[in-house]
Design a protein around this motif. Structure first.
Motif, mmCIF file in Angstrom:
data_model
loop_
_atom_site.group_PDB
_atom_site.id
_atom_site.type_symbol
_atom_site.label_atom_id
_atom_site.label_comp_id
_atom_site.label_asym_id
_atom_site.label_seq_id
_atom_site.Cartn_x
_atom_site.Cartn_y
_atom_site.Cartn_z
ATOM 1 N N LEU A 15 0.816 -1.214 0.000
ATOM 2 C CA LEU A 15 0.000 0.000 0.000
ATOM 3 C C LEU A 15 0.848 1.261 0.000
ATOM 4 C CD1 LEU A 15 -2.717 -1.120 2.576
ATOM 5 C CD2 LEU A 15 -2.942 -0.985 0.096
ATOM 6 N N ASP A 16 2.122 1.116 -0.308
ATOM 7 C CA ASP A 16 2.987 2.291 -0.375
ATOM 8 C C ASP A 16 2.473 3.229 -1.477
ATOM 9 O OD1 ASP A 16 5.506 3.758 -1.620
ATOM 10 O OD2 ASP A 16 5.991 3.222 0.448
ATOM 11 N N PRO A 17 2.363 4.521 -1.179
ATOM 12 C CA PRO A 17 1.798 5.453 -2.180
ATOM 13 C C PRO A 17 2.625 5.587 -3.447
ATOM 14 C CG PRO A 17 2.660 6.636 -0.267
ATOM 15 C CD PRO A 17 2.650 5.192 0.095
ATOM 16 N N GLU A 18 3.891 5.151 -3.413
ATOM 17 C CA GLU A 18 4.739 5.254 -4.592
ATOM 18 C C GLU A 18 5.007 3.893 -5.236
ATOM 19 O OE1 GLU A 18 5.653 7.973 -6.072
ATOM 20 O OE2 GLU A 18 4.666 9.225 -4.561
ATOM 21 N N THR A 19 5.296 2.895 -4.415
ATOM 22 C CA THR A 19 5.720 1.596 -4.950
ATOM 23 C C THR A 19 4.722 0.481 -4.698
ATOM 24 O OG1 THR A 19 6.926 1.074 -2.909
ATOM 25 C CG2 THR A 19 8.131 2.224 -4.658
ATOM 26 N N GLY A 20 3.581 0.799 -4.133
ATOM 27 C CA GLY A 20 2.564 -0.221 -3.876
ATOM 28 C C GLY A 20 1.940 -0.744 -5.153
ATOM 29 N N PHE A 21 1.236 -1.859 -5.028
ATOM 30 C CA PHE A 21 0.646 -2.528 -6.191
ATOM 31 C C PHE A 21 -0.352 -1.622 -6.915
ATOM 32 C CE2 PHE A 21 -2.425 -5.563 -8.101
ATOM 33 C CZ PHE A 21 -1.550 -6.281 -8.893
ATOM 34 N N ALA A 22 -1.339 -1.114 -6.176
ATOM 35 C CA ALA A 22 -2.351 -0.256 -6.797
ATOM 36 C C ALA A 22 -1.751 1.053 -7.277
ATOM 37 C CB ALA A 22 -3.494 0.004 -5.812
ATOM 38 N N SER A 23 -0.753 1.566 -6.540
ATOM 39 C CA SER A 23 -0.120 2.831 -6.944
ATOM 40 C C SER A 23 0.607 2.671 -8.275
ATOM 41 C CB SER A 23 0.865 3.288 -5.868
ATOM 42 O OG SER A 23 0.212 3.514 -4.650
ATOM 43 N N ARG A 24 1.308 1.548 -8.439
ATOM 44 C CA ARG A 24 2.016 1.306 -9.702
ATOM 45 C C ARG A 24 1.031 1.183 -10.859
ATOM 46 N NH1 ARG A 24 7.427 -0.757 -9.296
ATOM 47 N NH2 ARG A 24 8.126 -0.995 -7.140
ATOM 48 N N LEU A 25 -0.084 0.483 -10.622
ATOM 49 C CA LEU A 25 -1.063 0.319 -11.691
ATOM 50 C C LEU A 25 -1.731 1.649 -12.030
ATOM 51 C CD1 LEU A 25 -2.718 -3.065 -10.662
ATOM 52 C CD2 LEU A 25 -1.069 -2.651 -12.484
ATOM 53 N N ARG A 26 -1.971 2.452 -11.020
ATOM 54 C CA ARG A 26 -2.545 3.773 -11.272
ATOM 55 C C ARG A 26 -1.594 4.609 -12.132
ATOM 56 N NH1 ARG A 26 -2.911 8.726 -7.776
ATOM 57 N NH2 ARG A 26 -3.294 10.365 -9.327
ATOM 58 N N ARG A 27 -0.301 4.574 -11.776
ATOM 59 C CA ARG A 27 0.687 5.347 -12.530
ATOM 60 C C ARG A 27 0.850 4.797 -13.946
ATOM 61 N NH1 ARG A 27 3.909 5.581 -8.748
ATOM 62 N NH2 ARG A 27 5.275 3.833 -9.250
ATOM 63 N N LEU A 28 0.781 3.475 -14.096
ATOM 64 C CA LEU A 28 0.850 2.871 -15.428
ATOM 65 C C LEU A 28 -0.296 3.366 -16.300
ATOM 66 C CD1 LEU A 28 1.796 0.772 -17.553
ATOM 67 C CD2 LEU A 28 0.402 -0.919 -16.327
ATOM 68 N N CYS A 29 -1.504 3.348 -15.744
ATOM 69 C CA CYS A 29 -2.662 3.827 -16.499
ATOM 70 C C CYS A 29 -2.523 5.305 -16.831
ATOM 71 C CB CYS A 29 -3.946 3.586 -15.700
ATOM 72 S SG CYS A 29 -4.386 1.847 -15.484
ATOM 73 N N ASP A 30 -1.985 6.069 -15.903
ATOM 74 C CA ASP A 30 -1.809 7.500 -16.129
ATOM 75 C C ASP A 30 -0.815 7.756 -17.266
ATOM 76 O OD1 ASP A 30 -2.732 9.942 -15.441
ATOM 77 O OD2 ASP A 30 -1.522 10.180 -13.648
ATOM 78 N N ASP A 31 0.309 7.034 -17.232
ATOM 79 C CA ASP A 31 1.308 7.200 -18.292
ATOM 80 C C ASP A 31 0.746 6.779 -19.641
ATOM 81 O OD1 ASP A 31 3.036 8.041 -16.344
ATOM 82 O OD2 ASP A 31 4.084 6.112 -16.158
ATOM 83 N N ARG A 32 0.047 5.650 -19.649
ATOM 84 C CA ARG A 32 -0.500 5.171 -20.909
ATOM 85 C C ARG A 32 -1.610 6.077 -21.424
ATOM 86 N NH1 ARG A 32 0.785 0.241 -22.657
ATOM 87 N NH2 ARG A 32 2.571 0.718 -21.310
ATOM 88 N N LEU A 33 -2.338 6.702 -20.491
ATOM 89 C CA LEU A 33 -3.384 7.637 -20.887
ATOM 90 C C LEU A 33 -2.778 8.828 -21.619
ATOM 91 C CD1 LEU A 33 -6.416 8.265 -20.710
ATOM 92 C CD2 LEU A 33 -5.963 9.426 -18.540
ATOM 93 N N GLN A 34 -1.676 9.341 -21.117
ATOM 94 C CA GLN A 34 -1.018 10.452 -21.797
ATOM 95 C C GLN A 34 -0.505 10.027 -23.175
ATOM 96 O OE1 GLN A 34 1.994 12.216 -19.295
ATOM 97 N NE2 GLN A 34 0.661 12.273 -17.497
ATOM 98 N N GLU A 35 0.029 8.806 -23.227
ATOM 99 C CA GLU A 35 0.521 8.299 -24.508
ATOM 100 C C GLU A 35 -0.610 8.152 -25.514
ATOM 101 O OE1 GLU A 35 2.348 4.099 -26.215
ATOM 102 O OE2 GLU A 35 2.675 4.644 -24.106
ATOM 103 N N TYR A 36 -1.728 7.632 -25.075
ATOM 104 C CA TYR A 36 -2.868 7.445 -25.973
ATOM 105 C C TYR A 36 -3.415 8.785 -26.449
ATOM 106 C CZ TYR A 36 -3.214 2.465 -24.833
ATOM 107 O OH TYR A 36 -2.969 1.135 -24.703
ATOM 108 N N GLU A 37 -3.432 9.758 -25.540
ATOM 109 C CA GLU A 37 -3.924 11.083 -25.940
ATOM 110 C C GLU A 37 -3.022 11.694 -27.008
ATOM 111 O OE1 GLU A 37 -4.024 13.086 -22.234
ATOM 112 O OE2 GLU A 37 -6.082 12.473 -21.745
ATOM 113 N N GLU A 38 -1.715 11.481 -26.881
ATOM 114 C CA GLU A 38 -0.776 12.011 -27.872
ATOM 115 C C GLU A 38 -0.964 11.330 -29.226
ATOM 116 O OE1 GLU A 38 3.050 11.427 -26.230
ATOM 117 O OE2 GLU A 38 2.823 12.956 -24.648
ATOM 118 N N HIS A 39 -1.335 10.050 -29.212
ATOM 119 C CA HIS A 39 -1.529 9.317 -30.460
ATOM 120 C C HIS A 39 -2.950 9.434 -30.997
ATOM 121 C CE1 HIS A 39 2.254 7.469 -29.117
ATOM 122 N NE2 HIS A 39 2.442 7.116 -30.376
#
Length: 771
Positions: free
Chosen positions: A26-50
Motif C-alpha cells: 500500500l505504499d503510495p509510490e511503490t505499492g501494487f495499486a499505486s504502480r497500476l494507477r501510474r501505469l494507467c496514467d502514463d498510458r493515458l497520456q501516450e494514448y492522448e498524444e496518439h
C-alpha cells in the motif's frame, strides 16, 4: 498498442507478488495499486498524444481512477497509525472552550473512521475532477453597467427602468427585477459556474483568487468563509509544542456557523440566480440545499461528490452542535455552559447511525441519472461504489456472475474490465482480504481467455502460478476451461505440463476435478420436483452431463489420486442416479478403474461405491432376465429349450438373491443423518431409493410371476416378497411414494394378482401356494 498493457500489468505483478507486507503493498509510490494507477496514467497520456478514440481514453481514465481509489481507501482502512490517538474533541473543549474550530474538527475526524474515509473519498473525487475553466479577467467591476449609468448621468437622463440604479453587488436581488448590462450578466454567470467547478475540484483558494482578479472581492470573502478558524496559540498539543510554528497567526472563519446559515438561506432564495445559488450550496452543502446542488451535477462523479460533501458537512456540524461548539461556534454562552461529554455507548450509537445515513446516500448513487459521461451502471462506477461501501467481496461475486452471461463477452470494454477484476482479486489476496474462491476462479478463467485472444499466452503461466499456495487452483482453473474441447490424451498432457511450473500434479488433478464438478453441477438443473421416469427412453447426454461425467478423468490418471476419484465417482453417480440417468451411470461405472473397488477407507465412501456397483450389476441382471425371457419361441427344440430354461432359471435365481440381498442385508444407500455430505447428500440418497426401490420390487415381482409356468416356485417368491416390503426392519414400504408407478397401492394390486394366480391349478385355499 493496448495489448502491451497486459505485459505491463504482468511486470508490476511480478515485482509485487513476493511481498506480503501491507505497508509495502500500500505504499503510495511503490505499492501494487499505486504502480497500476501510474501505469494507467502514463498510458493515458501516450494514448492522448496518439489520438486514441474517446471510448478507449474514457475506459483508461476510469481504470486509473479506480486504482487510485483502491490505493487510498485500502490504505486508510488497513494501515495502523503508530501515533497514539489524540485527545478527543470533547476533552479539548472541556479543558479549553476557546479551542479553535480546526483543532476540534481534527479531533472529531481522528475519532471517526467514517469521517476519515469521507475525507479520502472527497479528496479523491476532487483530484480527478475536470480542470475548472478560468474566465478572462475583466478590466473593472461591472464595467458595462457602470458605463451605462455614467452615460445616463452625463446626458442628464434617468437610467432605463429595467436597469439597476446602483453598483451594489446585491442590486439584482432586491425583488424589483432590475438587471445588469447583458455583458456583465453573462460574465457573472460564467464566473459563478467557474467558481462551482473550483469548489467541486477542491480548489477553493484558487477560486477566491479568481474572484479577486475579477474585481469581485466579496465573492472571495464568501468562499474563504468555508475555511475553519485556526489559532495555533490556543491549540498547541504536547507533540506539537517544539515545532517551529507561528502561534499568533489567526486565519479562517471565526463564526462559521453564522456564515453557513447565511449560505444556506442564499442557496434557498428564489431571488438569486440559479448559478449563484449553486455556489452557495456547494460552499455549505446540507440536506436542505441538496436539491439546489444537484442542479449542477452532470456526471456520476458530481453526484458522488455532492452526497459525500453533504454527509461530511452535516456530520461535522452535528458533532460541533452536540459538543456545544465552544466559544468560536456557540459564543460566550457555550463557553460558559461547558461541553457535553458523550459516553462511549452514545458515541458508538451515533457513529452507527451516521454509517447508516452514509449507506443510504451511497445507495442512491446506484440508480442516479446522469447527463454526461457513463451512467451509474458502468462497471467502473459500479466498482468504485462497491469499494467505497466496503463490499469488494460482493463486487467480485457480482462480476463473476456477469461473466456467465453471453452478452457480457460481447461488450467492447470486456477485456479491460476483465483485466481490472483479475488484478483486483490478486490485490485483495495479497492483502489477505477474503475473496470468494469460485468467483475468483471464474474471473481468472476469463482473464486467461482474454490473454489467449490478445496473443499473450506467455503470460498464462504467470497468472496460473503467481499466487503461491493458490497456484494449484489457478492452473486447475485453466485446465477446467478446456471443458469438452480436448480428449483424454490432451488432458493428460496438459496436466503434466503443470510440472514445468513446479506444481504438484496430484493436487492440480484433484482441484481440476473438483472445479469441473462444481461447474457442471451449477449448470445442471435442480433435482427438486417429481421423481424421474424409468420406463421412458432416455435422451442423449447433455454437454453439462458429459462435463460432469468426464470430470472424473482428472483423478484417474495416477494412483495417487484414486482416493479422490472414489469420492468424485460417488458424487457423480449419486447425481446421475438421482436424476434418473441410469444409462449415464452405467457408462461411467464401466470407465472407472477397477482399483477403486479395492479402496477400503474411508469406510462410508467405500461402502457407498460398493452399493452403486452392486445396484448397477443388478440392473444389468434384470435386463438380462427380461432379454432371456424374450428368447423363448414356440418352435424351440427339446435340447434348446432345456438349455434355455437352465440359463433362464439361473438368471432368475441370481436376480432374486441379489434383490433380496439389496433390500434386506445391504441396507442399500441407507445413510445416517450425521454421515459426511450433510443434508444434501442424504436427500439425494433418499431420492435414489424412492426412484429405484419401487421399480426393483415391481420388476422382480413381475419376473417371478411371469416365470411361474417354467419355475413354479417363483410364484411363492413373488408372494413372499410382500413380507419383505412390509417388514418394519427393512422399511422398504417407506420408499414407495405417491407418484404414478411408485405407489404402494400399485404394488398391492400386483400382489393380489399373484394371489389369484395361485388358484390357477384349482383349490380354494389362497395360502396354499405360500405353504
Amino acid at each position: 498498442m493496448a495489448e502491451s498493457l497486459y505485459a505491463s500489468y504482468a511486470d508490476i505483478l511480478s515485482v509485487c507478488q513476493g511481498s506480503d507486507d501491507p505497508e509495502e503493498l500500500l505504499d503510495p509510490e511503490t505499492g501494487f495499486a499505486s504502480r497500476l494507477r501510474r501505469l494507467c496514467d502514463d498510458r493515458l497520456q501516450e494514448y492522448e498524444e496518439h489520438g486514441a478514440d474517446p471510448h478507449t481514453l474514457e475506459l483508461l481514465r476510469l481504470e486509473r481512477n479506480t486504482w487510485a481509489l483502491l490505493q487510498l481507501l485500502t490504505a486508510e482502512r488497513r494501515i495502523i497509525e503508530d501515533n497514539p490517538p489524540r485527545t478527543s474533541a470533547a476533552a479539548l473543549l472541556a479543558e479549553n472552550p476557546y479551542t479553535p474550530t480546526v483543532t476540534v474538527v481534527n479531533a472529531i475526524l481522528a475519532s471517526s473512521p467514517m469521517l476519515r474515509e469521507l475525507v479520502v473519498i472527497r479528496e479523491w473525487v476532487q483530484d480527478f475532477a475536470p480542470p475548472p475553466p478560468r474566465p478572462e479577467s475583466t478590466t473593472g467591476y461591472l464595467r458595462g453597467t457602470k458605463n451605462a449609468l455614467a452615460q445616463a448621468a452625463r446626458m442628464g437622463a434617468p437610467p432605463p427602468e429595467w436597469r439597476v440604479q446602483t453598483l451594489d453587488p446585491d442590486a439584482t436581488h432586491h425583488g424589483d427585477e432590475k438587471t445588469l448590462d447583458p455583458d456583465d450578466m453573462n460574465y457573472g454567470k460564467t464566473l459563478a459556474q467557474a467558481l462551482y467547478r473550483y469548489i467541486r475540484a477542491g480548489r477553493t483558494r484558487e477560486g477566491a483568487d479568481l474572484c479577486r482578479d475579477s474585481h469581485h472581492p466579496w465573492r472571495a470573502a464568501c468562499i474563504n468563509g468555508s475555511i475553519l478558524f485556526e489559532w495555533p496559540a490556543l491549540s498547541i498539543e504536547p507533540e506539537d509544542a517544539e515545532e517551529d510554528i507561528e502561534r499568533d497567526v489567526l486565519q479562517g472563519n471565526r463564526n462559521r456557523r453564522l456564515w453557513k446559515r447565511t449560505c444556506t438561506r442564499a442557496a434557498l432564495s428564489t431571488r438569486i440566480a440559479d448559478y449563484d445559488r449553486i455556489v452557495f450550496a456547494a460552499l455549505a452543502p446540507s440536506p436542505q440545499t441538496s436539491g439546489v446542488l444537484k442542479m449542477a451535477c452532470r456526471t456520476w462523479e458530481d453526484h458522488l461528490w455532492t452526497q459525500v460533501a453533504i454527509v461530511f458537512e452535516e456530520k461535522i456540524s452535528t458533532e460541533l452542535n452536540r459538543l456545544g461548539g465552544g466559544f468560536w461556534e456557540g459564543g460566550l454562552l457555550a463557553a460558559e455552559e461547558g461541553v457535553h461529554i458523550p459516553t462511549p455507548e452514545e458515541e458508538d450509537q451515533e457513529e452507527q447511525e451516521w454509517e447508516c445515513e452514509m449507506a443510504l446516500a451511497l445507495k442512491s448513487l446506484e440508480t442516479v441519472k446522469v447527463e454526461e459521461g457513463p451512467d451509474a451502471q458502468h462497471p467502473f462506477y459500479f466498482s468504485q461504489l462497491k469499494v467505497i461501501q466496503g463490499r469488494t467481496r460482493e463486487l467480485v461475486e457480482l462480476f463473476a456472475a456477469e461473466l456467465q452471461r453471453p452478452e457480457t463477452l460481447l461488450l467492447a470494454e470486456y477485456p479491460v474490465i476483465c483485466r481490472f477484476f483479475a488484478h483486483l482479486c490478486l490485490f485483495l489476496k495479497q492483502l489477505n482480504e477474503p475473496v470468494p474462491p469460485l468467483a475468483a476462479q471464474v474471473i481468472f478463467e476469463s482473464y486467461l481467455r482474454v490473454l489467449e485472444d490478445a496473443g499473450e499466452r506467455d503470460l498464462i503461466a504467470l497468472y496460473a502460478s503467481v499466487l503461491g499456495d493458490n497456484a494449484v487452483e489457478r492452473y486447475a482453473m485453466f485446465l477446467v476451461s478446456l471443458e469438452l474441447s480436448s480428449d483424454r490424451n490432451e488432458r493428460r498432457a496438459a496436466l503434466h505440463r503443470a510440472q514445468e511450473h513446479g506444481l504438484d500434479i496430484a493436487r492440480v488433478a484433484i482441484a481440476t476435478a473438483e472445479q469441473t464438478i462444481g461447474r457442471a453441477l451449477e449448470l445442471l438443473p435442480s433435482l427438486r420436483g417429481p421423481l424421474p421416469p424409468l420406463n421412458a427412453p432416455q435422451p442423449p447426454p447433455s454437454d453439462e452431463e458429459l462435463l460432469l461425467a468426464r470430470s472424473i478423468e482428472w483423478t484417474t490418471f495416477m494412483d495417487a489420486t484414486f482416493p479422490s476419484a472414489l469420492e468424485h465417482a460417488n458424487l457423480i453417480l449419486r447425481r446421475f442416479l438421482a436424476g434418473g440417468r441410469i444409462t449415464l451411470a452405467r457408462s461411467l461405472m464401466e470407465q472407472l478403474p477397477v482399483e477403486l473397488a479395492n479402496i477400503r477407507t474411508p469406510e462410508e465412501r467405500a461402502t457407498e461405491y460398493m452399493h452403486y456397483m452392486r445396484f448397477l450389476k443388478l440392473w444389468d441382471l434384470l435386463e438380462r432376465c427380461a432379454a432371456a425371457a424374450a428368447l423363448e419361441t414356440p418352435d424351440m427344440g427339446r435340447d434348446a429349450r432345456k438349455a434355455w430354461l437352465t440359463d433362464y432359471k439361473a438368471l432368475l435365481d441370481q436376480a432374486w438373491e441379489e434383490v433380496v440381498h439389496l433390500l434386506t442385508v445391504m441396507e442399500w444407500l441407507v445413510v445416517d443423518v450425521e454421515a459426511p455430505g450433510g443434508d444434501a447428500r442424504r436427500r439425494e440418497l433418499i431420492r435414489i431409493r424412492q426412484t429405484y426401490i419401487p421399480d426393483l420390487v415391481m420388476r422382480i415381482h413381475t419376473l417371478m410371476l411371469s416365470s411361474r409356468q417354467h419355475v413354479p416356485g417363483n410364484l411363492k417368491r413373488a408372494l413372499s416378497l410382500a413380507n419383505i416390503v412390509a417388514d418394519s426392519r427393512y422399511k422398504v414400504y417407506d420408499d414407495f411414494v405417491n407418484e404414478e408407478g411408485r405407489r404402494l397401492s400399485d404394488y398391492l394390486k400386483m400382489v393380489r394378482d399373484a394371489a389369484i394366480a395361485g388358484l390357477e391349478n384349482g383349490g380354494s385355499d389362497p395360502f396354499r401356494v405360500v405353504m
